[in-house]
Design a protein around this motif. Structure first.
Motif, PDB file in Angstrom:
ATOM      1  N   TYR A 115       0.863  -1.194   0.000  1.00 22.22           N
ATOM      2  CA  TYR A 115       0.000   0.000   0.000  1.00 22.22           C
ATOM      3  C   TYR A 115       0.890   1.231   0.000  1.00 22.22           C
ATOM      4  CZ  TYR A 115      -4.195   2.759   0.826  1.00 22.22           C
ATOM      5  OH  TYR A 115      -5.240   3.635   0.681  1.00 22.22           O
ATOM      6  N   ASN A 116       0.575   2.170  -0.877  1.00 17.35           N
ATOM      7  CA  ASN A 116       1.385   3.387  -1.004  1.00 17.35           C
ATOM      8  C   ASN A 116       2.857   3.066  -1.209  1.00 17.35           C
ATOM      9  OD1 ASN A 116      -0.789   5.093  -0.823  1.00 17.35           O
ATOM     10  ND2 ASN A 116      -0.465   5.654   1.313  1.00 17.35           N
ATOM     11  N   GLY A 145      16.376  -2.152   1.610  1.00 18.12           N
ATOM     12  CA  GLY A 145      15.656  -1.736   0.417  1.00 18.12           C
ATOM     13  C   GLY A 145      14.175  -2.035   0.459  1.00 18.12           C
ATOM     14  N   ILE A 146      13.625  -2.265   1.651  1.00 24.51           N
ATOM     15  CA  ILE A 146      12.218  -2.644   1.802  1.00 24.51           C
ATOM     16  C   ILE A 146      11.472  -1.528   2.519  1.00 24.51           C
ATOM     17  CG2 ILE A 146      10.598  -4.324   2.769  1.00 24.51           C
ATOM     18  CD1 ILE A 146      12.962  -6.345   2.723  1.00 24.51           C
ATOM     19  N   LYS A 147      10.615  -0.862   1.791  1.00 26.50           N
ATOM     20  CA  LYS A 147       9.765   0.153   2.384  1.00 26.50           C
ATOM     21  C   LYS A 147       8.555  -0.508   3.033  1.00 26.50           C
ATOM     22  CE  LYS A 147       6.867   4.159   1.319  1.00 26.50           C
ATOM     23  NZ  LYS A 147       6.315   5.020   0.241  1.00 26.50           N
ATOM     24  N   VAL A 148       8.180  -0.008   4.205  1.00 27.24           N
ATOM     25  CA  VAL A 148       7.043  -0.562   4.953  1.00 27.24           C
ATOM     26  C   VAL A 148       5.969   0.506   5.100  1.00 27.24           C
ATOM     27  CG1 VAL A 148       6.282  -1.311   7.255  1.00 27.24           C
ATOM     28  CG2 VAL A 148       8.324  -2.324   6.212  1.00 27.24           C
ATOM     29  N   THR A 149       4.725   0.108   4.875  1.00 24.79           N
ATOM     30  CA  THR A 149       3.562   0.915   5.237  1.00 24.79           C
ATOM     31  C   THR A 149       2.978   0.293   6.495  1.00 24.79           C
ATOM     32  OG1 THR A 149       3.094   1.529   2.944  1.00 24.79           O
ATOM     33  CG2 THR A 149       1.293   1.738   4.533  1.00 24.79           C
ATOM     34  N   PHE A 150       3.110   1.009   7.608  1.00 24.20           N
ATOM     35  CA  PHE A 150       2.794   0.453   8.922  1.00 24.20           C
ATOM     36  C   PHE A 150       1.418   0.945   9.361  1.00 24.20           C
ATOM     37  CE2 PHE A 150       3.810   0.548  13.691  1.00 24.20           C
ATOM     38  CZ  PHE A 150       3.456  -0.781  13.860  1.00 24.20           C
ATOM     39  N   ALA A 151       0.467   0.001   9.495  1.00 25.46           N
ATOM     40  CA  ALA A 151      -0.909   0.332   9.897  1.00 25.46           C
ATOM     41  C   ALA A 151      -1.330  -0.611  11.014  1.00 25.46           C
ATOM     42  CB  ALA A 151      -1.856   0.228   8.707  1.00 25.46           C
ATOM     43  N   PRO A 152      -0.927  -0.314  12.247  1.00 24.75           N
ATOM     44  CA  PRO A 152      -1.171  -1.236  13.360  1.00 24.75           C
ATOM     45  C   PRO A 152      -2.571  -1.096  13.939  1.00 24.75           C
ATOM     46  CG  PRO A 152      -0.029   0.703  14.151  1.00 24.75           C
ATOM     47  CD  PRO A 152      -0.173   0.884  12.660  1.00 24.75           C
ATOM     48  N   SER A 169       2.168  10.331  19.537  1.00 26.08           N
ATOM     49  CA  SER A 169       2.916   9.298  20.250  1.00 26.08           C
ATOM     50  C   SER A 169       3.650   8.353  19.307  1.00 26.08           C
ATOM     51  CB  SER A 169       1.980   8.486  21.146  1.00 26.08           C
ATOM     52  OG  SER A 169       1.363   9.297  22.117  1.00 26.08           O
ATOM     53  N   PHE A 170       3.165   8.248  18.063  1.00 26.24           N
ATOM     54  CA  PHE A 170       3.734   7.268  17.134  1.00 26.24           C
ATOM     55  C   PHE A 170       4.012   7.912  15.779  1.00 26.24           C
ATOM     56  CE2 PHE A 170       1.561   4.703  20.289  1.00 26.24           C
ATOM     57  CZ  PHE A 170       2.489   3.701  20.540  1.00 26.24           C
ATOM     58  N   PRO A 171       5.112   8.657  15.679  1.00 23.96           N
ATOM     59  CA  PRO A 171       5.497   9.208  14.376  1.00 23.96           C
ATOM     60  C   PRO A 171       5.786   8.129  13.336  1.00 23.96           C
ATOM     61  CG  PRO A 171       6.702  10.272  16.166  1.00 23.96           C
ATOM     62  CD  PRO A 171       6.008   9.103  16.765  1.00 23.96           C
ATOM     63  N   SER A 172       6.009   6.897  13.784  1.00 21.32           N
ATOM     64  CA  SER A 172       6.386   5.822  12.864  1.00 21.32           C
ATOM     65  C   SER A 172       5.200   5.260  12.084  1.00 21.32           C
ATOM     66  CB  SER A 172       7.043   4.669  13.638  1.00 21.32           C
ATOM     67  OG  SER A 172       6.127   4.122  14.583  1.00 21.32           O
ATOM     68  N   ILE A 173       3.971   5.518  12.501  1.00 28.75           N
ATOM     69  CA  ILE A 173       2.850   4.878  11.820  1.00 28.75           C
ATOM     70  C   ILE A 173       2.497   5.628  10.541  1.00 28.75           C
ATOM     71  CG2 ILE A 173       1.917   3.976  13.990  1.00 28.75           C
ATOM     72  CD1 ILE A 173      -0.378   6.009  13.671  1.00 28.75           C
ATOM     73  N   ASP A 174       1.997   4.863   9.579  1.00 24.86           N
ATOM     74  CA  ASP A 174       1.540   5.423   8.305  1.00 24.86           C
ATOM     75  C   ASP A 174       0.029   5.367   8.177  1.00 24.86           C
ATOM     76  OD1 ASP A 174       4.305   5.648   7.066  1.00 24.86           O
ATOM     77  OD2 ASP A 174       4.213   3.498   7.500  1.00 24.86           O
ATOM     78  N   PRO A 208      -3.014   3.423   5.049  1.00 23.90           N
ATOM     79  CA  PRO A 208      -4.455   3.296   4.911  1.00 23.90           C
ATOM     80  C   PRO A 208      -5.196   3.333   6.244  1.00 23.90           C
ATOM     81  CG  PRO A 208      -3.482   1.127   4.933  1.00 23.90           C
ATOM     82  CD  PRO A 208      -2.330   2.105   5.019  1.00 23.90           C
ATOM     83  N   TYR A 209      -6.494   3.618   6.141  1.00 24.06           N
ATOM     84  CA  TYR A 209      -7.371   3.352   7.270  1.00 24.06           C
ATOM     85  C   TYR A 209      -8.030   2.001   7.024  1.00 24.06           C
ATOM     86  CZ  TYR A 209     -10.994   3.252  10.718  1.00 24.06           C
ATOM     87  OH  TYR A 209     -11.792   2.844  11.764  1.00 24.06           O
ATOM     88  N   ILE A 210      -7.811   1.074   7.952  1.00 22.17           N
ATOM     89  CA  ILE A 210      -8.364  -0.283   7.865  1.00 22.17           C
ATOM     90  C   ILE A 210      -9.497  -0.386   8.885  1.00 22.17           C
ATOM     91  CG2 ILE A 210      -7.878  -2.747   7.968  1.00 22.17           C
ATOM     92  CD1 ILE A 210      -4.908  -2.085   7.552  1.00 22.17           C
ATOM     93  N   MET A 211     -10.686  -0.670   8.399  1.00 21.99           N
ATOM     94  CA  MET A 211     -11.875  -0.761   9.250  1.00 21.99           C
ATOM     95  C   MET A 211     -12.262  -2.222   9.437  1.00 21.99           C
ATOM     96  SD  MET A 211     -15.620   0.879   8.459  1.00 21.99           S
ATOM     97  CE  MET A 211     -17.083   0.471   9.430  1.00 21.99           C
TER      98      MET A 211
END
Length: 425
Positions: A115-116, A145-152, A169-174, A208-211
Protein backbone atom coordinates in the motif's frame (compact mmCIF):
# COMPACT_ATOMS: atom_id res chain seq x y z
CA UNK A 1 -6.88 -4.91 -10.92
CA UNK A 2 -3.28 -5.89 -10.18
CA UNK A 3 -0.43 -3.62 -11.11
CA UNK A 4 3.31 -3.72 -10.67
CA UNK A 5 5.18 -1.33 -8.45
CA UNK A 6 8.95 -0.90 -8.78
CA UNK A 7 11.01 0.13 -5.79
CA UNK A 8 14.68 0.79 -5.20
CA UNK A 9 17.48 -1.52 -4.13
CA UNK A 10 16.97 -5.27 -3.79
CA UNK A 11 13.24 -4.75 -3.36
CA UNK A 12 12.13 -5.90 -6.81
CA UNK A 13 8.65 -5.96 -8.36
CA UNK A 14 5.73 -5.96 -5.94
CA UNK A 15 2.07 -6.24 -6.79
CA UNK A 16 -0.71 -4.07 -5.45
CA UNK A 17 -4.44 -3.93 -5.63
CA UNK A 18 -4.84 -0.70 -7.49
CA UNK A 19 -8.52 -0.31 -8.42
CA UNK A 20 -10.08 2.38 -6.23
CA UNK A 21 -8.25 1.38 -3.08
CA UNK A 22 -11.28 -0.65 -1.96
CA UNK A 23 -9.57 -3.77 -0.65
CA UNK A 24 -11.18 -6.50 1.46
CA UNK A 25 -9.12 -8.86 3.58
CA UNK A 26 -9.95 -11.35 6.31
CA UNK A 27 -8.08 -11.75 9.58
CA UNK A 28 -6.60 -15.25 9.58
CA UNK A 29 -5.31 -16.89 12.77
CA UNK A 30 -2.06 -18.52 11.66
CA UNK A 31 -1.94 -20.25 15.04
CA UNK A 32 -4.78 -22.44 13.77
CA UNK A 33 -2.73 -23.64 10.81
CA UNK A 34 -0.61 -26.16 12.72
CA UNK A 35 -2.10 -29.09 10.78
CA UNK A 36 -2.30 -27.19 7.46
CA UNK A 37 -0.92 -28.55 4.21
CA UNK A 38 -0.82 -26.53 1.02
CA UNK A 39 -4.22 -27.96 0.05
CA UNK A 40 -5.75 -26.50 3.23
CA UNK A 41 -4.43 -23.08 2.29
CA UNK A 42 -5.68 -23.54 -1.25
CA UNK A 43 -9.16 -24.45 -0.05
CA UNK A 44 -9.38 -21.42 2.23
CA UNK A 45 -7.96 -19.07 -0.41
CA UNK A 46 -10.33 -20.30 -3.11
CA UNK A 47 -13.32 -20.02 -0.77
CA UNK A 48 -12.29 -16.50 0.22
CA UNK A 49 -11.77 -15.43 -3.40
CA UNK A 50 -15.22 -16.72 -4.34
CA UNK A 51 -16.62 -14.41 -1.66
CA UNK A 52 -14.79 -11.38 -3.07
CA UNK A 53 -12.04 -11.32 -0.44
CA UNK A 54 -8.67 -10.15 -1.80
CA UNK A 55 -6.33 -11.44 0.89
CA UNK A 56 -5.63 -12.64 4.41
CA UNK A 57 -4.09 -10.63 7.25
CA UNK A 58 -1.96 -13.34 8.86
CA UNK A 59 -2.26 -13.02 12.62
CA UNK A 60 1.02 -14.59 13.70
CA UNK A 61 1.61 -15.07 17.41
CA UNK A 62 5.10 -16.57 17.68
CA UNK A 63 8.12 -17.23 15.44
CA UNK A 64 7.57 -20.98 15.74
CA UNK A 65 5.72 -23.48 13.52
CA UNK A 66 3.68 -20.58 12.18
CA UNK A 67 6.70 -19.38 10.18
CA UNK A 68 6.75 -22.62 8.19
CA UNK A 69 2.98 -22.60 7.71
CA UNK A 70 2.88 -19.06 6.34
CA UNK A 71 5.68 -19.95 3.94
CA UNK A 72 3.33 -22.56 2.51
CA UNK A 73 0.55 -19.96 2.50
CA UNK A 74 2.64 -17.64 0.32
CA UNK A 75 3.18 -20.41 -2.22
CA UNK A 76 -0.55 -21.11 -2.38
CA UNK A 77 -1.38 -17.40 -2.56
CA UNK A 78 1.12 -16.75 -5.35
CA UNK A 79 -0.45 -19.53 -7.40
CA UNK A 80 -3.95 -18.13 -6.81
CA UNK A 81 -3.19 -14.43 -7.34
CA UNK A 82 -4.23 -13.80 -3.72
CA UNK A 83 -2.74 -11.36 -1.22
CA UNK A 84 -1.22 -11.82 2.23
CA UNK A 85 0.33 -9.55 4.83
CA UNK A 86 1.50 -9.88 8.41
CA UNK A 87 -0.49 -8.82 11.44
CA UNK A 88 1.87 -9.41 14.36
CA UNK A 89 0.08 -10.48 17.53
CA UNK A 90 1.84 -8.34 20.09
CA UNK A 91 0.00 -9.89 23.02
CA UNK A 92 2.94 -12.29 22.68
CA UNK A 93 6.62 -11.40 22.97
CA UNK A 94 8.29 -10.52 19.66
CA UNK A 95 11.88 -9.57 19.05
CA UNK A 96 12.52 -6.84 16.48
CA UNK A 97 14.90 -9.13 14.60
CA UNK A 98 12.23 -11.82 14.20
CA UNK A 99 9.73 -9.32 12.78
CA UNK A 100 12.33 -7.90 10.40
CA UNK A 101 13.38 -11.37 9.26
CA UNK A 102 9.85 -12.56 8.57
CA UNK A 103 8.85 -9.45 6.62
CA UNK A 104 12.09 -9.48 4.63
CA UNK A 105 11.71 -13.16 3.75
CA UNK A 106 8.40 -12.57 1.97
CA UNK A 107 8.64 -8.91 0.94
CA UNK A 108 9.31 -9.66 -2.71
CA UNK A 109 6.57 -12.26 -3.04
CA UNK A 110 3.94 -11.47 -5.65
CA UNK A 111 1.40 -12.38 -2.96
CA UNK A 112 2.56 -9.67 -0.54
CA UNK A 113 0.02 -6.89 -0.18
CA UNK A 114 1.50 -3.44 -0.55
CA UNK A 115 0.00 0.00 0.00
CA UNK A 116 1.38 3.39 -1.00
CA UNK A 117 4.51 1.70 -2.33
CA UNK A 118 5.33 -0.19 0.84
CA UNK A 119 4.85 -3.67 2.24
CA UNK A 120 1.76 -3.49 4.45
CA UNK A 121 2.50 -4.47 8.04
CA UNK A 122 -0.13 -4.51 10.78
CA UNK A 123 -0.52 -5.72 14.36
CA UNK A 124 -2.86 -6.73 17.08
CA UNK A 125 -1.81 -4.44 19.97
CA UNK A 126 1.84 -3.38 20.22
CA UNK A 127 1.28 0.12 21.54
CA UNK A 128 3.16 -0.78 24.73
CA UNK A 129 6.31 -1.46 22.71
CA UNK A 130 6.57 2.26 22.03
CA UNK A 131 7.41 4.22 18.91
CA UNK A 132 11.16 3.51 18.96
CA UNK A 133 10.51 -0.23 18.68
CA UNK A 134 8.51 0.18 15.49
CA UNK A 135 10.67 2.92 14.05
CA UNK A 136 13.73 0.68 14.38
CA UNK A 137 11.95 -2.15 12.52
CA UNK A 138 11.08 0.17 9.65
CA UNK A 139 14.65 1.46 9.53
CA UNK A 140 16.11 -2.05 9.51
CA UNK A 141 13.89 -3.03 6.62
CA UNK A 142 14.58 0.23 4.77
CA UNK A 143 18.29 -0.56 5.02
CA UNK A 144 17.50 -3.74 3.05
CA UNK A 145 15.66 -1.74 0.42
CA UNK A 146 12.22 -2.64 1.80
CA UNK A 147 9.76 0.15 2.38
CA UNK A 148 7.04 -0.56 4.95
CA UNK A 149 3.56 0.92 5.24
CA UNK A 150 2.79 0.45 8.92
CA UNK A 151 -0.91 0.33 9.90
CA UNK A 152 -1.17 -1.24 13.36
CA UNK A 153 -4.17 -2.04 15.51
CA UNK A 154 -3.07 -0.32 18.69
CA UNK A 155 -6.08 -1.52 20.64
CA UNK A 156 -5.79 0.94 23.53
CA UNK A 157 -6.72 3.66 21.02
CA UNK A 158 -10.50 3.35 20.85
CA UNK A 159 -11.63 6.69 22.23
CA UNK A 160 -12.17 9.09 19.29
CA UNK A 161 -10.67 11.88 21.37
CA UNK A 162 -7.32 10.07 21.48
CA UNK A 163 -6.73 10.09 17.72
CA UNK A 164 -4.40 13.10 17.90
CA UNK A 165 -2.49 11.45 20.73
CA UNK A 166 -1.95 8.44 18.48
CA UNK A 167 -0.26 10.65 15.91
CA UNK A 168 1.92 12.48 18.41
CA UNK A 169 2.92 9.30 20.25
CA UNK A 170 3.73 7.27 17.13
CA UNK A 171 5.50 9.21 14.38
CA UNK A 172 6.39 5.82 12.86
CA UNK A 173 2.85 4.88 11.82
CA UNK A 174 1.54 5.42 8.31
CA UNK A 175 -2.03 4.25 8.82
CA UNK A 176 -4.25 2.58 11.37
CA UNK A 177 -6.33 -0.58 11.81
CA UNK A 178 -9.35 -0.12 14.07
CA UNK A 179 -9.77 -3.53 15.65
CA UNK A 180 -12.96 -2.59 17.47
CA UNK A 181 -15.89 -3.94 15.53
CA UNK A 182 -18.28 -4.62 18.41
CA UNK A 183 -20.10 -2.42 20.92
CA UNK A 184 -17.99 -1.61 23.96
CA UNK A 185 -19.71 -3.80 26.58
CA UNK A 186 -23.00 -1.96 26.11
CA UNK A 187 -26.41 -3.06 24.88
CA UNK A 188 -26.42 -0.67 21.94
CA UNK A 189 -25.44 -0.52 18.30
CA UNK A 190 -21.84 0.30 17.45
CA UNK A 191 -21.32 3.85 16.22
CA UNK A 192 -18.77 5.05 13.68
CA UNK A 193 -17.27 7.73 15.97
CA UNK A 194 -14.03 5.78 16.42
CA UNK A 195 -13.85 4.95 12.72
CA UNK A 196 -14.21 8.54 11.58
CA UNK A 197 -11.69 9.95 14.05
CA UNK A 198 -8.98 7.39 13.27
CA UNK A 199 -9.71 7.40 9.55
CA UNK A 200 -8.95 11.11 9.52
CA UNK A 201 -5.80 10.56 11.56
CA UNK A 202 -4.63 7.76 9.26
CA UNK A 203 -5.28 9.82 6.15
CA UNK A 204 -3.17 12.67 7.54
CA UNK A 205 -0.25 10.21 7.37
CA UNK A 206 -1.16 8.83 3.95
CA UNK A 207 -3.10 5.83 5.21
CA UNK A 208 -4.46 3.30 4.91
CA UNK A 209 -7.37 3.35 7.27
CA UNK A 210 -8.36 -0.28 7.87
CA UNK A 211 -11.87 -0.76 9.25
CA UNK A 212 -12.85 -4.00 10.93
CA UNK A 213 -16.19 -5.58 10.10
CA UNK A 214 -17.29 -8.56 12.17
CA UNK A 215 -20.39 -10.73 12.47
CA UNK A 216 -20.28 -11.70 16.17
CA UNK A 217 -18.31 -11.81 19.43
CA UNK A 218 -18.69 -14.62 21.97
CA UNK A 219 -16.16 -16.57 23.95
CA UNK A 220 -16.48 -19.11 26.76
CA UNK A 221 -13.21 -20.90 27.47
CA UNK A 222 -12.62 -20.16 31.17
CA UNK A 223 -14.03 -17.91 33.93
CA UNK A 224 -11.91 -14.94 32.78
CA UNK A 225 -12.71 -15.43 29.10
CA UNK A 226 -16.49 -15.66 29.03
CA UNK A 227 -18.38 -12.83 27.33
CA UNK A 228 -20.79 -11.97 24.56
CA UNK A 229 -21.13 -8.59 22.88
CA UNK A 230 -24.37 -7.26 21.38
CA UNK A 231 -24.01 -8.72 17.89
CA UNK A 232 -27.55 -9.64 16.84
CA UNK A 233 -27.63 -7.46 13.70
CA UNK A 234 -23.96 -6.49 13.54
CA UNK A 235 -23.15 -8.34 10.31
CA UNK A 236 -25.71 -6.27 8.45
CA UNK A 237 -25.35 -2.75 9.81
CA UNK A 238 -21.56 -2.78 10.16
CA UNK A 239 -21.21 -3.39 6.43
CA UNK A 240 -23.57 -0.51 5.74
CA UNK A 241 -21.47 1.72 8.01
CA UNK A 242 -18.39 0.83 5.98
CA UNK A 243 -20.09 1.41 2.63
CA UNK A 244 -22.23 4.45 3.35
CA UNK A 245 -20.49 6.32 6.17
CA UNK A 246 -16.81 5.50 6.71
CA UNK A 247 -15.61 4.46 3.24
CA UNK A 248 -12.34 2.97 4.52
CA UNK A 249 -9.36 2.18 2.34
CA UNK A 250 -9.40 -1.45 3.47
CA UNK A 251 -12.10 -3.53 5.13
CA UNK A 252 -10.73 -6.29 7.35
CA UNK A 253 -13.22 -9.01 8.24
CA UNK A 254 -12.68 -10.19 11.79
CA UNK A 255 -12.28 -13.10 11.33
CA UNK A 256 -11.83 -15.96 8.91
CA UNK A 257 -11.04 -18.62 11.50
CA UNK A 258 -10.91 -17.39 15.10
CA UNK A 259 -13.27 -20.11 16.21
CA UNK A 260 -12.96 -19.50 19.95
CA UNK A 261 -14.39 -15.98 19.61
CA UNK A 262 -17.27 -17.12 17.35
CA UNK A 263 -16.65 -14.54 14.62
CA UNK A 264 -15.35 -16.97 12.00
CA UNK A 265 -16.87 -16.87 8.52
CA UNK A 266 -14.62 -19.54 7.02
CA UNK A 267 -15.40 -23.26 7.06
CA UNK A 268 -14.69 -25.07 10.31
CA UNK A 269 -11.57 -27.10 9.58
CA UNK A 270 -11.97 -30.39 11.49
CA UNK A 271 -8.21 -30.80 11.84
CA UNK A 272 -7.77 -27.59 13.86
CA UNK A 273 -7.16 -28.15 17.58
CA UNK A 274 -9.82 -26.06 19.32
CA UNK A 275 -8.67 -26.93 22.84
CA UNK A 276 -10.97 -28.37 25.46
CA UNK A 277 -13.63 -25.66 25.84
CA UNK A 278 -14.28 -24.12 22.41
CA UNK A 279 -15.47 -27.36 20.74
CA UNK A 280 -18.52 -27.23 23.02
CA UNK A 281 -19.81 -24.16 21.21
CA UNK A 282 -18.06 -24.31 17.81
CA UNK A 283 -18.57 -27.83 16.50
CA UNK A 284 -21.88 -28.05 14.67
CA UNK A 285 -22.24 -24.28 14.37
CA UNK A 286 -21.32 -23.41 10.78
CA UNK A 287 -21.17 -19.76 9.72
CA UNK A 288 -20.64 -20.40 6.00
CA UNK A 289 -23.91 -18.74 4.94
CA UNK A 290 -22.67 -15.43 6.35
CA UNK A 291 -20.32 -15.35 3.36
CA UNK A 292 -23.36 -14.88 1.11
CA UNK A 293 -24.11 -11.60 2.89
CA UNK A 294 -20.43 -10.68 2.74
CA UNK A 295 -20.32 -11.28 -1.01
CA UNK A 296 -23.23 -8.88 -1.54
CA UNK A 297 -21.75 -6.11 0.56
CA UNK A 298 -18.19 -6.60 -0.70
CA UNK A 299 -19.40 -6.02 -4.24
CA UNK A 300 -21.23 -2.89 -3.10
CA UNK A 301 -18.17 -1.60 -1.23
CA UNK A 302 -15.85 -2.15 -4.18
CA UNK A 303 -18.08 -0.76 -6.91
CA UNK A 304 -20.00 1.90 -5.00
CA UNK A 305 -23.28 0.42 -6.24
CA UNK A 306 -25.60 -2.13 -4.66
CA UNK A 307 -25.25 -5.28 -6.78
CA UNK A 308 -28.10 -6.81 -8.73
CA UNK A 309 -29.46 -9.91 -7.00
CA UNK A 310 -30.04 -12.79 -9.41
CA UNK A 311 -31.05 -15.53 -6.97
CA UNK A 312 -33.49 -14.99 -4.08
CA UNK A 313 -32.04 -16.16 -0.76
CA UNK A 314 -32.60 -15.68 2.96
CA UNK A 315 -29.64 -16.00 5.32
CA UNK A 316 -30.69 -16.56 8.93
CA UNK A 317 -28.97 -17.05 12.27
CA UNK A 318 -30.02 -17.90 15.79
CA UNK A 319 -28.60 -19.18 19.04
CA UNK A 320 -29.68 -22.75 18.69
CA UNK A 321 -28.57 -24.00 22.08
CA UNK A 322 -30.88 -22.19 24.51
CA UNK A 323 -32.64 -18.95 25.45
CA UNK A 324 -30.40 -16.61 27.40
CA UNK A 325 -32.09 -17.14 30.77
CA UNK A 326 -31.45 -20.90 30.85
CA UNK A 327 -28.85 -22.33 33.25
CA UNK A 328 -26.45 -24.75 31.61
CA UNK A 329 -24.58 -27.64 33.17
CA UNK A 330 -21.19 -26.65 31.74
CA UNK A 331 -19.19 -23.58 30.83
CA UNK A 332 -19.47 -20.15 32.41
CA UNK A 333 -22.22 -17.54 32.27
CA UNK A 334 -20.80 -14.98 29.83
CA UNK A 335 -20.64 -11.32 30.70
CA UNK A 336 -23.36 -9.30 28.94
CA UNK A 337 -25.43 -12.47 28.51
CA UNK A 338 -28.61 -10.43 28.93
CA UNK A 339 -27.81 -8.32 25.84
CA UNK A 340 -28.66 -10.64 22.91
CA UNK A 341 -32.31 -11.02 21.96
CA UNK A 342 -33.92 -14.45 22.06
CA UNK A 343 -34.75 -14.33 18.38
CA UNK A 344 -34.08 -15.63 14.89
CA UNK A 345 -32.57 -12.98 12.61
CA UNK A 346 -32.75 -13.04 8.83
CA UNK A 347 -31.40 -11.03 5.91
CA UNK A 348 -33.14 -11.47 2.59
CA UNK A 349 -31.35 -10.84 -0.70
CA UNK A 350 -34.06 -10.49 -3.34
CA UNK A 351 -34.32 -9.86 -7.05
CA UNK A 352 -37.77 -8.26 -6.61
CA UNK A 353 -39.97 -7.38 -3.61
CA UNK A 354 -41.49 -10.18 -1.53
CA UNK A 355 -42.77 -10.98 1.94
CA UNK A 356 -40.43 -12.89 4.24
CA UNK A 357 -42.33 -15.08 6.68
CA UNK A 358 -40.58 -16.26 9.85
CA UNK A 359 -42.11 -18.86 12.17
CA UNK A 360 -40.79 -20.72 15.18
CA UNK A 361 -43.27 -22.60 17.32
CA UNK A 362 -46.28 -20.39 18.01
CA UNK A 363 -44.37 -17.19 17.19
CA UNK A 364 -44.83 -15.60 13.78
CA UNK A 365 -43.36 -12.49 12.18
CA UNK A 366 -43.11 -11.23 8.64
CA UNK A 367 -41.59 -8.28 6.87
CA UNK A 368 -41.87 -6.72 3.46
CA UNK A 369 -38.50 -7.00 1.76
CA UNK A 370 -37.43 -4.89 -1.18
CA UNK A 371 -34.84 -5.51 -3.84
CA UNK A 372 -31.42 -6.20 -2.34
CA UNK A 373 -30.82 -6.72 1.38
CA UNK A 374 -33.51 -6.42 4.08
CA UNK A 375 -33.27 -7.42 7.76
CA UNK A 376 -36.02 -8.93 9.92
CA UNK A 377 -36.45 -11.15 12.99
CA UNK A 378 -38.87 -13.32 14.97
CA UNK A 379 -38.74 -13.91 18.74
CA UNK A 380 -38.27 -17.34 20.29
CA UNK A 381 -41.54 -18.97 21.36
CA UNK A 382 -42.57 -20.07 24.84
CA UNK A 383 -42.57 -23.75 23.81
CA UNK A 384 -39.49 -25.92 24.14
CA UNK A 385 -37.67 -27.67 21.28
CA UNK A 386 -38.79 -25.55 18.32
CA UNK A 387 -37.19 -24.96 14.92
CA UNK A 388 -37.47 -21.96 12.55
CA UNK A 389 -39.47 -22.16 9.32
CA UNK A 390 -38.77 -19.46 6.73
CA UNK A 391 -40.62 -18.60 3.53
CA UNK A 392 -40.18 -16.20 0.63
CA UNK A 393 -43.69 -15.27 -0.52
CA UNK A 394 -44.29 -13.31 -3.71
CA UNK A 395 -47.71 -12.55 -5.22
CA UNK A 396 -49.33 -14.84 -2.68
CA UNK A 397 -47.16 -17.81 -3.67
CA UNK A 398 -44.37 -19.40 -1.61
CA UNK A 399 -41.34 -19.16 -3.86
CA UNK A 400 -38.84 -20.82 -1.52
CA UNK A 401 -39.01 -22.17 2.02
CA UNK A 402 -37.05 -24.20 4.50
CA UNK A 403 -36.36 -25.04 8.11
CA UNK A 404 -33.43 -24.37 10.34
CA UNK A 405 -31.25 -27.41 10.94
CA UNK A 406 -31.37 -27.46 14.73
CA UNK A 407 -33.89 -26.92 17.51
CA UNK A 408 -33.90 -24.20 20.15
CA UNK A 409 -34.12 -26.04 23.46
CA UNK A 410 -34.19 -25.29 27.17
CA UNK A 411 -31.56 -27.85 28.10
CA UNK A 412 -27.87 -27.24 27.53
CA UNK A 413 -24.56 -28.80 28.46
CA UNK A 414 -22.54 -25.61 27.82
CA UNK A 415 -23.31 -21.89 27.78
CA UNK A 416 -23.48 -21.20 24.08
CA UNK A 417 -24.14 -17.81 22.51
CA UNK A 418 -22.55 -18.80 19.20
CA UNK A 419 -25.23 -18.73 16.47
CA UNK A 420 -26.13 -21.38 13.96
CA UNK A 421 -26.16 -19.76 10.50
CA UNK A 422 -28.28 -21.18 7.69
CA UNK A 423 -29.65 -20.24 4.26
CA UNK A 424 -32.81 -20.68 2.21
CA UNK A 425 -31.81 -20.71 -1.46
Amino acid sequence: MLGALLTAGCFAALHILSANGQIVVAHFMAQNAFSYSQSDWENDINTAKATGIDGFALNIALPDYEVDRVATAFVAAENANFKLFFSFDMSRSWQQSDIVSLVATHASSSAMLTYNGGVLVSTFAGQDNGNDFWAAIKTSLANQGIKVTFAPAFVSFRDPNQANNLLSSFPSIDGFFNWWSWPNDVNALLTTDTDIAYRNAAHSRGGPYIMSVSPWQFKDIDPNNAWVEQSDTLWNYRWLQAIQDVKPDIVEIVTWNDYAESHYIGPINPNVDLGSAAPNYVNGFPHDAWRTIAQHYISWYKTGKAPTVANDVVVFWYRRAHPKSVSCSGGWVPRMSDFPADAVFAVSLLSSPATISLDIGSTHAQFNAGVGATLGSVNFPSEDSQIPFIQIIRNGQTIKSGFGSVFVTRSCSWYNFNPFVGIIQ
